[in-house]
Write a protein that holds these residues in place. Structure first.
Motif, mmCIF file in Angstrom:
data_model
loop_
_atom_site.group_PDB
_atom_site.id
_atom_site.type_symbol
_atom_site.label_atom_id
_atom_site.label_comp_id
_atom_site.label_asym_id
_atom_site.label_seq_id
_atom_site.Cartn_x
_atom_site.Cartn_y
_atom_site.Cartn_z
ATOM 1 N N SER A 5 -15.452 5.704 -9.866
ATOM 2 C CA SER A 5 -16.433 4.615 -9.864
ATOM 3 C C SER A 5 -15.846 3.333 -9.293
ATOM 4 C CB SER A 5 -16.957 4.364 -11.279
ATOM 5 O OG SER A 5 -15.918 3.917 -12.122
ATOM 6 N N ARG A 6 -14.511 3.256 -9.203
ATOM 7 C CA ARG A 6 -13.851 2.070 -8.656
ATOM 8 C C ARG A 6 -13.330 2.309 -7.241
ATOM 9 N NH1 ARG A 6 -15.895 -1.745 -10.970
ATOM 10 N NH2 ARG A 6 -14.222 -3.086 -10.201
ATOM 11 N N ASP A 25 -18.624 0.527 -1.194
ATOM 12 C CA ASP A 25 -18.458 1.469 -2.306
ATOM 13 C C ASP A 25 -18.932 2.846 -1.832
ATOM 14 O OD1 ASP A 25 -21.251 1.627 -2.563
ATOM 15 O OD2 ASP A 25 -21.345 0.389 -4.367
ATOM 16 N N LEU A 26 -18.861 3.836 -2.687
ATOM 17 C CA LEU A 26 -19.153 5.203 -2.258
ATOM 18 C C LEU A 26 -20.629 5.451 -1.987
ATOM 19 C CD1 LEU A 26 -16.769 7.379 -4.467
ATOM 20 C CD2 LEU A 26 -16.334 6.194 -2.313
ATOM 21 N N GLU A 69 -9.380 -8.524 -0.821
ATOM 22 C CA GLU A 69 -10.602 -8.661 -1.599
ATOM 23 C C GLU A 69 -10.796 -7.443 -2.497
ATOM 24 O OE1 GLU A 69 -14.084 -10.773 -2.820
ATOM 25 O OE2 GLU A 69 -12.176 -11.303 -1.879
ATOM 26 N N ALA A 70 -10.426 -6.257 -1.984
ATOM 27 C CA ALA A 70 -10.510 -5.057 -2.815
ATOM 28 C C ALA A 70 -9.641 -5.199 -4.059
ATOM 29 C CB ALA A 70 -10.070 -3.833 -2.007
ATOM 30 N N ARG A 75 -10.904 -2.797 -6.897
ATOM 31 C CA ARG A 75 -11.368 -1.591 -6.222
ATOM 32 C C ARG A 75 -10.173 -0.889 -5.576
ATOM 33 N NH1 ARG A 75 -16.751 0.412 -6.591
ATOM 34 N NH2 ARG A 75 -18.030 -1.336 -7.265
ATOM 35 N N ALA A 76 -10.239 0.423 -5.512
ATOM 36 C CA ALA A 76 -9.147 1.216 -4.944
ATOM 37 C C ALA A 76 -9.605 1.841 -3.631
ATOM 38 C CB ALA A 76 -8.720 2.296 -5.914
ATOM 39 N N PRO A 77 -9.218 1.270 -2.478
ATOM 40 C CA PRO A 77 -9.580 1.887 -1.197
ATOM 41 C C PRO A 77 -8.914 3.254 -1.060
ATOM 42 C CG PRO A 77 -8.866 -0.397 -0.902
ATOM 43 C CD PRO A 77 -8.485 -0.001 -2.294
ATOM 44 N N ILE A 78 -9.695 4.262 -0.700
ATOM 45 C CA ILE A 78 -9.167 5.621 -0.621
ATOM 46 C C ILE A 78 -9.173 6.178 0.794
ATOM 47 C CG2 ILE A 78 -9.739 6.211 -3.009
ATOM 48 C CD1 ILE A 78 -12.250 7.648 -1.880
ATOM 49 N N ALA A 79 -9.823 5.486 1.724
ATOM 50 C CA ALA A 79 -9.893 5.992 3.103
ATOM 51 C C ALA A 79 -10.249 4.856 4.039
ATOM 52 C CB ALA A 79 -10.928 7.113 3.216
#
Length: 485
Positions: A5-6, A25-26, A69-70, A75-79
């Motif tokens: 969710s994050r 977000d996703l 900003e993430a 927030r955790a950027p994953i890609a």
């Protein structure tokens, strides 16, 4: 690792006038944005360049801002998904990473007078493209000839489209790769083989060793390192294809008319590769299991046309175009060919031409004529799609800065005889890159992802007889211009 969710997805759009990064977000909701301008240099008539170091600095700056900003947003950027201007290429040194050529733009025509040197192969059958100075091969051959004359060693030379240059630097020199949507714009890529064509490389005198490897659009392109943050690059794609994806054009028959620096008409043809005389066959996106194709037409120089109208004092800005069109009382035919004609004409020698001026003509008539000229060129592409084995166009979505000009979209709808829906979303390109990057790792789902919202629909107001009469006038204008050498 934070819960899903994050999670967030970063996307980059490196274009002709700026670099932009957006964090999503996703579900496709934008969380943070940053952009940096990019200068365009014109050192000689017909030459169009960018400074690669300025480009790279801007890209790093915007990515740094959204990642900071993430962190603030927890927030955790994953890609990371990368979209970029296509057909522009750069050469650099593999040891130092320093660019040894400018970024030679897709708009650049320096090889135009030399094209006859490379005539011969059936380019369309192999690459889906015609031989024009728009694409990279002839300009790269010209550049390598120049290096040879200057006795410069190319032993440590690397070359690639903009995405390859960015990926190489963001991964600290570990990855030299591109994807089919960019490779296919160099006039060196075989659609059948899915790789560089040895015959074309020999034809242009381009060593395979300097070019990047080609991986599917949704692939592992290494890890970008930004301020010690390691972010997997899971999508690399040309900007127009990214925009089509961001608009939700994932199904066969959906078309995107994009009015930007250049103009583009793309139609998703699904898993079927279609060949249409005068138009481009290319790849929309790909992964290890499947490839989606498109047919594309190009209108050269929409942005430069409006800049030229401003320089002449005919408009103060693009925002003034609608008012000028509303005031226009006299119709003229205006063929905009400042950087040559694209699809389906592919004529680099046709001059910009104006037909029908009278003593009653005013500057607003010239403005409306230019707008109609853009719409006529797009209509030429639609007509090409409808010949022989027609390609179904089920829905047309307009995007790009020019889609803010309501008179252009109304005229386009009239000339097409079809409704056009405008998105007014400046982020369709980064949105598409983000979605494909997230989907590549199973984090984004097209059933819930928010694609660009559709805001306004323009329906035809012109009858068939009037539309056909106007088009006959346009065809006469084209014939006159093509006869003027």
């Amino acid at each position: 690792m934070p819960s899903s969710s994050r999670w967030a997805i970063a996307a980059l759009d490196q274009g002709s006038s700026r670099s932009r990064a957006v964090l999503f977000d996703l579900k496709g909701k934008p969380l943070a944005r940053a952009e940096a301008p990019l200068r365009t240099d014109t050192p000689k008539p017909g030459w169009v360049e960018h400074d690669p170091e300025e480009m790279l600095s801007g890209v790093r700056a915007v990515l740094r801002k959204v990642l900071r900003e993430a962190k603030r947003l927890e927030r955790a950027p994953i890609a990371l998904g990368i979209a970029n201007q296509r057909s522009t290429f750069i050469c650099w040194d593999r040891k130092s990473g320093k660019a040894i050529s400018p970024a030679i733009s897709w708009q650049d025509r320096r090889a135009g007078d030399l094209l006859s040197r490379w005539e011969g192969p059936d380019f369309a059958a192999k690459t889906g493209l015609p031989l024009t100075p728009y694409y990279s091969a002839a300009k790269l051959a010209w550049l390598l000839d120049r290096f040879k004359r200057e006795k410069r060693s190319i032993g440590d030379l690397l070359c690639g489209t903009v995405n390859a240059f960015l990926i190489w630097h963001l991964t600290e020199g570990k990855v030299h790769q591109t994807d089919p949507t960019n490779a296919a714009r160099m006039l060196l890529y075989s659609l059948d083989r899915g790789d560089w064509d040895d015959g074309l490389l020999d034809h242009f005198g381009i060593p395979r060793a300097i070019l990047p490897a080609v991986a599917p659009t949704q692939s592992a392109f290494g890890e970008a390192v930004i301020d010690r943050v390691h972010l997997p690059i899971t999508c690399s794609i040309g900007d127009q294809q990214a925009s089509l994806a961001g608009l939700g054009g994932l199904r066969e028959g959906i078309a995107n008319v994009n009015y930007g620096t250049g103009g583009f008409f793309l139609v998703n043809t699904g898993p079927k590769r279609c060949a249409v005389p005068g138009l481009l066959t290319s790849i929309a996106w790909s992964n290890e299991n499947e490839t989606t194709y498109l047919v594309e037409g190009t209108v050269n120089g929409i942005g430069p046309l409006f800049a030229w109208l401003r320089d002449l004092g005919l408009i103060g800005s693009e925002a003034a175009v609608d008012a000028a069109c509303a005031r226009s009382k006299e119709r003229i035919f205006f063929l905009p060919a400042l950087i040559g004609l694209g699809a389906p004409h592919w004529d680099n020698r046709v001059p910009t031409s104006i037909v029908g001026l009278t003593g009653a003509s005013r500057k607003e008539d010239l403005v409306r004529g230019a707008v109609e000229g853009i719409a006529f060129l797009m209509t030429d592409i639609l007509h090409a799609l409808q010949t022989k084995e027609p390609i179904p166009v089920r829905k047309i979505i307009a995007s790009g800065g020019g889609s803010q000009i309501k008179s252009l979209l109304q005229i386009q709808s009239d000339f097409f005889g079809k409704p056009i829906t405008a998105t007014h979303d400046p982020e369709s390109t980064v949105r598409g890159a983000a979605f494909l990057a997230g989907e590549a790792i199973g984090a984004a789902d097209r059933r819930v992802f928010q694609f660009s919202p559709l805001k306004e629909t323009f329906s035809p107001r012109m009858g068939k007889a009037e539309r056909e009469a106007l088009y006959r006038g346009w065809e006469k204008t084209l014939a006159l211009a093509k006869g003027w050498r």
